[in-house]
Design a protein around this motif. Structure first.
Motif, PDB file in Angstrom:
ATOM      1  N   ASP A  29      -6.237   1.927  -3.960  1.00 17.28           N
ATOM      2  CA  ASP A  29      -6.760   2.142  -2.613  1.00 17.28           C
ATOM      3  C   ASP A  29      -8.259   2.354  -2.815  1.00 17.28           C
ATOM      4  O   ASP A  29      -8.716   3.448  -3.098  1.00 17.28           O
ATOM      5  N   HIS A  57       1.280   5.187  -2.140  1.00 19.41           N
ATOM      6  CA  HIS A  57       0.873   6.146  -3.185  1.00 19.41           C
ATOM      7  C   HIS A  57       2.148   6.657  -3.855  1.00 19.41           C
ATOM      8  O   HIS A  57       2.694   7.680  -3.476  1.00 19.41           O
ATOM      9  N   HIS A  90       0.860  -1.190   0.000  1.00 17.22           N
ATOM     10  CA  HIS A  90       0.000   0.000   0.000  1.00 17.22           C
ATOM     11  C   HIS A  90       0.892   1.235   0.000  1.00 17.22           C
ATOM     12  O   HIS A  90       1.472   1.592   1.030  1.00 17.22           O
TER      13      HIS A  90
END
Ligand SMILES: [Fe+2]
Length: 257
Positions: A76, A7, A5
């Motif tokens: 996400d 970004h 996870h």
């Protein structure tokens, strides 16, 4: 370590704005001991998800690392009606590394009863659901029985590395440690957005988990399970979840007798 996870891709959401920033984040992750990163931009009302664009940017970034870093994409996934419909039509488009695990994010302000049906629908199309950072969501923190029900229904749980080290405040830290101690957590990930406030680092949290729960648990949460999700295979480490702590009334009653 494998970070599922993060970004990491530029210009898609509130993560890095340029490819140079993405490269800087990826170098920071490598220096921390991270070997694999799933780049997971938001898929929500503010940032619409474009799987093809993510893959193209991921390829561009990978080319800068010449095999030193393994990269894949995912998202996400915000649990909206539109998103659920889109994921039921094309499950792999949203899944980690286009396999079968899906990162699920919940709103901070409402957990409608219909949400449970949405989870069942996503599972029916073959997706394995990973509830992301419940320790940072006040509604989920206060609804352990609901989280427990989802675990019993086959969902998994990811906590954020920075929650374990206190970056999101004492309540998130306490909840993250409780999930860890109860065997409710299956992954720790960075949920990084940049190199300063939300950096792609896992090492400090890894050491904390190794000291608290032992090296095997740390390896499972930061490496073995994330790699299983990356490869789309059953998770190698799924402990039997313990019950939430008994309410304090039990102890009080004992003292009154
Ligand atoms: Fe995220």
């Amino acid at each position: 370590m494998v970070d599922i996870h993060c970004h990491l891709l530029p210009g898609l959401d509130d993560g890095p704005e340029s490819m140079e920033e993405s490269v800087e984040m990826a170098e920071m992750a490598l220096a921390d001991g991270i070997t694999h990163i799933a780049a997971t931009p938001h898929a929500n009302d503010t940032y619409s998800f474009d799987g093809g664009r993510s893959l193209a940017l991921c390829g561009e970034l990978a080319a800068r690392f010449d095999g030193r870093l393994h990269l894949a994409t995912g998202c996400d996934f915000h649990l909206s009606y539109e998103n659920v419909e889109a994921a039921c039509a094309s499950p792999q488009l949203f899944a980690l590394n286009q396999k079968q695990y899906l990162l699920l994010e919940f709103a901070d302000f409402a957990l409608p009863p219909s949400l449970d049906q949405a989870l069942v629908r996503l599972q029916q199309v073959g997706l394995k659901l990973i509830v992301t950072h419940p320790e940072r969501n006040p509604l989920l923190r206060n609804a352990p029985e609901r989280l427990r029900r989802w675990l019993d229904a086959g969902c998994y749980l990811q906590i954020t590395a920075l929650s374990l080290t206190g970056r999101f405040g004492p309540q998130a830290e306490r909840a993250a440690l409780e999930y860890l101690d109860r065997g409710w957590a299956h992954f720790v990930a960075s949920d990084a957005h940049n190199v300063d406030r939300r950096p792609p680092r896992l090492r400090q949290a890894y050491d904390l988990v190794a000291a608290r729960r032992g090296p095997q648990v740390a390896k499972a949460l930061f490496n073995d399970n994330p790699l299983g999700a990356w490869q789309g295979v059953p998770l190698p480490w799924v402990p039997e979840p313990a019950d939430a702590a008994a309410p304090s009334t039990t102890r009080r009653r004992f003292f009154f007798f």
